[in-house]
Motif scaffolding. Structure first.
Motif, PDB file in Angstrom:
ATOM      1  N   GLU A 169      -1.650 -11.989  12.884  1.00  0.00           N
ATOM      2  CA  GLU A 169      -3.141 -11.951  13.145  1.00  0.00           C
ATOM      3  C   GLU A 169      -3.668 -13.522  13.040  1.00  0.00           C
ATOM      4  O   GLU A 169      -4.499 -13.781  13.653  1.00  0.00           O
ATOM      5  CB  GLU A 169      -3.823 -11.249  11.888  1.00  0.00           C
ATOM      6  CG  GLU A 169      -3.413  -9.579  12.262  1.00  0.00           C
ATOM      7  CD  GLU A 169      -3.993  -9.117  13.459  1.00  0.00           C
ATOM      8  OE1 GLU A 169      -5.223  -9.435  13.970  1.00  0.00           O
ATOM      9  OE2 GLU A 169      -3.403  -8.295  14.186  1.00  0.00           O
ATOM     10  N   GLU A 170      -3.292 -14.298  12.007  1.00  0.00           N
ATOM     11  CA  GLU A 170      -3.581 -15.432  11.775  1.00  0.00           C
ATOM     12  C   GLU A 170      -3.596 -16.465  13.062  1.00  0.00           C
ATOM     13  O   GLU A 170      -4.368 -17.305  13.563  1.00  0.00           O
ATOM     14  CB  GLU A 170      -3.059 -16.263  10.707  1.00  0.00           C
ATOM     15  CG  GLU A 170      -3.241 -15.898   9.281  1.00  0.00           C
ATOM     16  CD  GLU A 170      -2.547 -16.469   8.129  1.00  0.00           C
ATOM     17  OE1 GLU A 170      -2.667 -16.536   7.166  1.00  0.00           O
ATOM     18  OE2 GLU A 170      -1.262 -16.869   8.585  1.00  0.00           O
ATOM     19  N   ARG A 171      -2.444 -16.235  13.692  1.00  0.00           N
ATOM     20  CA  ARG A 171      -2.026 -17.072  14.989  1.00  0.00           C
ATOM     21  C   ARG A 171      -2.662 -16.381  16.357  1.00  0.00           C
ATOM     22  O   ARG A 171      -2.422 -16.956  17.307  1.00  0.00           O
ATOM     23  CB  ARG A 171      -0.525 -17.298  15.021  1.00  0.00           C
ATOM     24  CG  ARG A 171      -0.168 -18.149  13.742  1.00  0.00           C
ATOM     25  CD  ARG A 171       1.252 -18.564  14.100  1.00  0.00           C
ATOM     26  NE  ARG A 171       2.215 -17.633  13.993  1.00  0.00           N
ATOM     27  CZ  ARG A 171       2.804 -17.168  12.946  1.00  0.00           C
ATOM     28  NH1 ARG A 171       2.231 -17.566  11.654  1.00  0.00           N
ATOM     29  NH2 ARG A 171       3.876 -16.006  12.880  1.00  0.00           N
TER      30      ARG A 171
ATOM     31  N   ARG B 169      -5.271  -1.344   8.052  1.00  0.00           N
ATOM     32  CA  ARG B 169      -4.412  -0.331   7.386  1.00  0.00           C
ATOM     33  C   ARG B 169      -3.020  -0.216   8.222  1.00  0.00           C
ATOM     34  O   ARG B 169      -1.939  -0.168   7.344  1.00  0.00           O
ATOM     35  CB  ARG B 169      -5.104   1.009   7.580  1.00  0.00           C
ATOM     36  CG  ARG B 169      -5.471   1.894   6.525  1.00  0.00           C
ATOM     37  CD  ARG B 169      -5.808   3.429   6.533  1.00  0.00           C
ATOM     38  NE  ARG B 169      -6.595   3.393   7.809  1.00  0.00           N
ATOM     39  CZ  ARG B 169      -6.290   4.601   8.523  1.00  0.00           C
ATOM     40  NH1 ARG B 169      -5.804   5.575   7.978  1.00  0.00           N
ATOM     41  NH2 ARG B 169      -6.750   5.028   9.636  1.00  0.00           N
ATOM     42  N   VAL B 170      -2.885  -0.231   9.313  1.00  0.00           N
ATOM     43  CA  VAL B 170      -1.595  -0.332   9.925  1.00  0.00           C
ATOM     44  C   VAL B 170      -0.750  -1.491   9.446  1.00  0.00           C
ATOM     45  O   VAL B 170       0.451  -1.650   9.309  1.00  0.00           O
ATOM     46  CB  VAL B 170      -1.888  -0.617  11.452  1.00  0.00           C
ATOM     47  CG1 VAL B 170      -0.321  -0.779  12.277  1.00  0.00           C
ATOM     48  CG2 VAL B 170      -2.460   0.726  12.140  1.00  0.00           C
ATOM     49  N   ILE B 171      -1.435  -2.828   9.350  1.00  0.00           N
ATOM     50  CA  ILE B 171      -0.873  -3.991   8.786  1.00  0.00           C
ATOM     51  C   ILE B 171      -0.527  -3.673   7.298  1.00  0.00           C
ATOM     52  O   ILE B 171       0.843  -3.953   6.894  1.00  0.00           O
ATOM     53  CB  ILE B 171      -1.555  -5.160   8.874  1.00  0.00           C
ATOM     54  CG1 ILE B 171      -2.247  -5.527  10.359  1.00  0.00           C
ATOM     55  CG2 ILE B 171      -0.929  -6.388   8.212  1.00  0.00           C
ATOM     56  CD1 ILE B 171      -3.036  -6.650  10.395  1.00  0.00           C
ATOM     57  N   GLU B 172      -1.092  -2.998   6.426  1.00  0.00           N
ATOM     58  CA  GLU B 172      -0.935  -3.050   4.943  1.00  0.00           C
ATOM     59  C   GLU B 172       0.389  -1.988   5.018  1.00  0.00           C
ATOM     60  O   GLU B 172       1.338  -2.058   4.043  1.00  0.00           O
ATOM     61  CB  GLU B 172      -2.071  -2.211   4.096  1.00  0.00           C
ATOM     62  CG  GLU B 172      -2.666  -3.214   3.072  1.00  0.00           C
ATOM     63  CD  GLU B 172      -3.683  -2.474   2.736  1.00  0.00           C
ATOM     64  OE1 GLU B 172      -4.670  -3.211   2.137  1.00  0.00           O
ATOM     65  OE2 GLU B 172      -3.999  -1.385   2.725  1.00  0.00           O
ATOM     66  N   GLN B 173       0.461  -0.968   5.908  1.00  0.00           N
ATOM     67  CA  GLN B 173       1.639   0.082   5.908  1.00  0.00           C
ATOM     68  C   GLN B 173       2.703  -0.743   6.317  1.00  0.00           C
ATOM     69  O   GLN B 173       3.873  -0.177   5.802  1.00  0.00           O
ATOM     70  CB  GLN B 173       1.345   1.312   6.737  1.00  0.00           C
ATOM     71  CG  GLN B 173       0.287   2.318   6.069  1.00  0.00           C
ATOM     72  CD  GLN B 173      -0.351   3.179   7.141  1.00  0.00           C
ATOM     73  OE1 GLN B 173       0.159   3.140   8.217  1.00  0.00           O
ATOM     74  NE2 GLN B 173      -1.205   3.970   6.681  1.00  0.00           N
TER      75      GLN B 173
ATOM     76  N   LEU C 246      -3.985  -6.777   1.490  1.00  0.00           N
ATOM     77  CA  LEU C 246      -4.170  -8.038   2.455  1.00  0.00           C
ATOM     78  C   LEU C 246      -5.075  -8.793   1.791  1.00  0.00           C
ATOM     79  O   LEU C 246      -6.002  -8.307   0.872  1.00  0.00           O
ATOM     80  CB  LEU C 246      -4.937  -7.411   3.590  1.00  0.00           C
ATOM     81  CG  LEU C 246      -3.928  -6.385   4.526  1.00  0.00           C
ATOM     82  CD1 LEU C 246      -4.879  -5.637   5.581  1.00  0.00           C
ATOM     83  CD2 LEU C 246      -3.121  -7.240   5.314  1.00  0.00           C
ATOM     84  N   PRO C 247      -5.081 -10.158   1.822  1.00  0.00           N
ATOM     85  CA  PRO C 247      -6.084 -11.029   1.230  1.00  0.00           C
ATOM     86  C   PRO C 247      -7.533 -10.806   1.671  1.00  0.00           C
ATOM     87  O   PRO C 247      -7.979 -10.332   2.648  1.00  0.00           O
ATOM     88  CB  PRO C 247      -5.659 -12.336   1.925  1.00  0.00           C
ATOM     89  CG  PRO C 247      -4.965 -12.116   3.081  1.00  0.00           C
ATOM     90  CD  PRO C 247      -4.477 -10.603   3.107  1.00  0.00           C
ATOM     91  N   GLU C 248      -8.602 -11.011   0.612  1.00  0.00           N
ATOM     92  CA  GLU C 248      -9.960 -11.134   0.866  1.00  0.00           C
ATOM     93  C   GLU C 248     -10.294 -11.696   2.066  1.00  0.00           C
ATOM     94  O   GLU C 248     -10.048 -12.788   2.064  1.00  0.00           O
ATOM     95  CB  GLU C 248     -10.440 -11.435  -0.547  1.00  0.00           C
ATOM     96  CG  GLU C 248     -12.113 -11.639  -0.353  1.00  0.00           C
ATOM     97  CD  GLU C 248     -12.835 -10.127  -0.309  1.00  0.00           C
ATOM     98  OE1 GLU C 248     -12.135  -9.005  -0.804  1.00  0.00           O
ATOM     99  OE2 GLU C 248     -13.786 -10.122   0.240  1.00  0.00           O
TER     100      GLU C 248
END
Lengths: 287, 319
Positions: free
Chosen positions: B170-172, A232-236, A242-244
């Motif tokens: 996050e990926e890294r 949620r934080v990343i989306e905000q 976000l990708p599946e």
């Protein structure tokens, strides 16, 4: 039959059913199939239809991993205080009390010594039902003591993580536990004692940014959510969807962050084989 | 320099502006305004003291984030000589939110590392608002290891809202990078002093923060989550950030009481942003003292002291 589909039970109803102890049937969160509870338990709480890994309690995990009758708990009396006098909608003190009553634990981790395939080990298993497995002073203390016991008794360490992140109610003290445990692990590593980290759904925030990501080996259960920041934080922050499969175990494996995704039914075997690899005397075949 | 004031500073800035105007008038010719200037200066001093001696935790948060507060590179310029920046993590990229390099601190070669925020919009974007990606933490660790190899002390200057929460991060392996830094920093055989000079934002700060000494400027903050983040989770309303700041106890004073911070570093009256040079000299003096103490210790003592320091942190009971 469109109208018929719409009256599918909502998530909330389903959750209730899963938690009902006397219920004979359970509906799988993933495939929605109705599963016979006894069959599910025999299958280590993995859906026999779709392999969905149900969340299990710390004690259930210990029962699944430790050799029968060998687990001895330590530090069960280490408990949270309220160093900041924290209050939001509820007082932190009351939250602790509720969670102690609800789980029968004093903190969100059970630490002890047991045998695993005959190897004596120190094992810590986190409990999500206790304040979301959040990182706190008492938790950090228990983990650190377990690491120190590993060093003293020259035993490998296994930590099974499940955590939503930091316990905000302890402020920066929660953050400092990450450094405390990481520093203790650095000492363990110098001693050449193996540490295996098992990440289960979810392992995020302060726990992932400390011991959970510091294993000599890092295993994860299928589909477990593992990451630093919550989705949620990343989306905000990035204002994108976000990708599946983002931050799922399979995603981490793909990006080189895990050694292996291990099905719960293979976990014990995989741990024992790993310990053998690290510790057992080599036996030359045909010698 | 354009002076941008936060709300509670405005009355003081107004008076200062008035004094400035009077001075210009006086210089212009003849009028005797000395009396008035003296009166206003006294008023400004009193007001400054009144405001700054009883800042709320939220007001300190605003000072910690003040747009004209000195940033990492400002301090490096004011406290060190001969800074040579070193780039890249040797694996993926050079993170512009994280700066590190060789410098001389009062003649002592030190590795200095810290997050850098930007001043104008372009610069802010270039520095990603001081929020590092995994490659930033890995660069920092590479430089720390380099310093250890040659027996050079490490100075970290911490100023970040937090580690960047994004897809690439996050990926890294943002979590791994932060965990790895704490793990490796614990056993570095050289003195490590960490100073929080603005925002100490959670894991992103801690990834540079495992020091023999943790210093904190008096208007800096250090917290497990931003007040806004805490408010949005526990109160479901970011507008409750001031309450969250109070509840989490995030100031230097709080952290000194909790045993997390070893020394509070004074700032010029009104905050570091009002006098960069003075702020740097106050910080330099404290760093010098601790550096001397630590440089007298053996590598084994350095490691033991650092690990033991963190071992002691935490408040719990045993039933």
């Amino acid at each position: 039959m469109e109208w018929f589909k719409k009256i599918k039970p909502k998530v909330r109803v389903r959750e209730k059913k899963v938690k009902m102890p006397e219920g004979l049937w359970v509906k799988c969160d993933a495939c929605k199939e109705i599963v016979y509870k006894q069959e599910l338990e025999k299958n280590l709480n993995v859906c026999p239809k779709c392999n969905f890994h149900f969340r299990i309690s710390a004690w259930q995990r210990i029962e699944q991993l430790a050799d029968p009758g060998t687990f001895v708990e330590f530090d069960q009396g280490v408990a949270s205080l309220d160093p900041l006098g924290f209050k939001d909608s509820k007082r932190y003190k009351d939250r602790i009390k509720e969670n102690v009553e609800k789980t029968g634990l004093n903190e969100a981790v059970i630490c002890g010594e047991c045998q695993l395939g005959g190897f004596p080990i120190q094992m810590c298993v986190m409990e999500f039902a206790f304040l979301g497995g959040s990182m706190a002073s008492a938790l950090g203390e228990k983990i650190t003591r377990a690491i120190e016991r590993s060093i003293e008794r020259r035993m490998p360490l296994v930590i099974v993580s499940i955590s939503g992140g930091a316990r905000m109610q302890e402020g920066v003290l929660s953050l400092m536990q990450m450094a405390k445990a990481s520093a203790a692990l650095a000492k363990l590593s110098e001693q050449g004692l193996p540490f295996i980290s098992v990440c289960t759904d979810p392992t995020t925030g302060g726990v992932s940014a400390s011991y959970a990501m510091l294993g000599d080996l890092i295993f994860a259960e299928p589909r477990a959510l593992i990451g630093f920041a919550g989705p949620r934080v990343i989306e905000q922050t990035i204002l994108q969807k976000l990708p599946e499969g983002f931050q799922r175990a399979e995603f981490l494996l793909e990006h080189g962050m895990l050694d292996k995704i291990v099905d719960r039914r293979d976990l014990k075997h995989t741990l024992v084989q790993s310990l053998k690899f690290f510790l057992a005397e080599p036996v030359e075949k045909g010698a | 320099m354009m002076y941008q004031a936060v709300d509670f500073e405005r009355p003081i800035v107004e008076i200062e502006k008035k004094i400035e105007e009077l001075r210009i008038i006086a210089n212009g010719g003849g009028m005797d305004v000395d009396e008035e200037i003296r009166r206003l200066e006294k008023k400004a001093r009193r007001l400054t003291r009144d405001v700054y001696l009883k800042l709320s935790r939220w007001q300190r948060t605003l000072l910690a984030r003040h747009p004209t507060r000195p940033y990492m590179l400002d301090y490096v310029g004011l406290m060190c000589e001969g800074f040579i920046e070193l780039h890249g993590d040797r694996a993926f990229a050079d993170d512009h939110a994280m700066v590190g390099g060789m410098a001389w601190f009062e003649g002592i070669p030190v590795m200095v590392i810290g997050q850098q925020k930007g001043r104008d919009t372009k610069d802010k974007v270039y520095r990603n608002f001081g929020m590092a990606h995994p490659e930033g933490y890995r660069k920092a660790l590479r430089l720390m290891k380099l310093a250890e190899k040659y027996g050079r002390p490490i100075l970290t200057l911490i100023d970040t809202p937090g580690a960047y929460p994004g897809i690439g991060a996050e990926e890294r392996g943002q979590a791994e990078a932060i965990a790895r830094n704490q793990f490796e920093m614990a056993t570095l055989r050289v003195p490590l002093i960490a100073a929080i000079i603005g925002e100490g934002g959670s894991g992103g700060a801690l990834a540079l923060g495992v020091g023999n000494r943790v210093l904190m400027q008096e208007n800096a903050i250090y917290s497990v989550i931003s007040p806004e983040g805490c408010a949005s989770i526990l109160w479901r309303d970011t507008a409750k950030a001031p309450e969250a700041a109070e509840a989490m106890k995030i100031t230097a004073q709080d952290l000194a009481e909790l045993g997390v911070v070893d020394e509070i570093v004074r700032e010029p009256m009104g905050g570091a942003h009002r006098d960069h040079k003075r702020a740097a000299s106050l910080l330099r003096r404290v760093i010098r003292r601790h550096l001397r103490e630590l440089m007298a210790m053996s590598p084994e003592e350095i490691v033991a002291q650092r690990i033991d320091k963190y071992r002691q942190i935490g408040v719990y009971e045993e039933i």
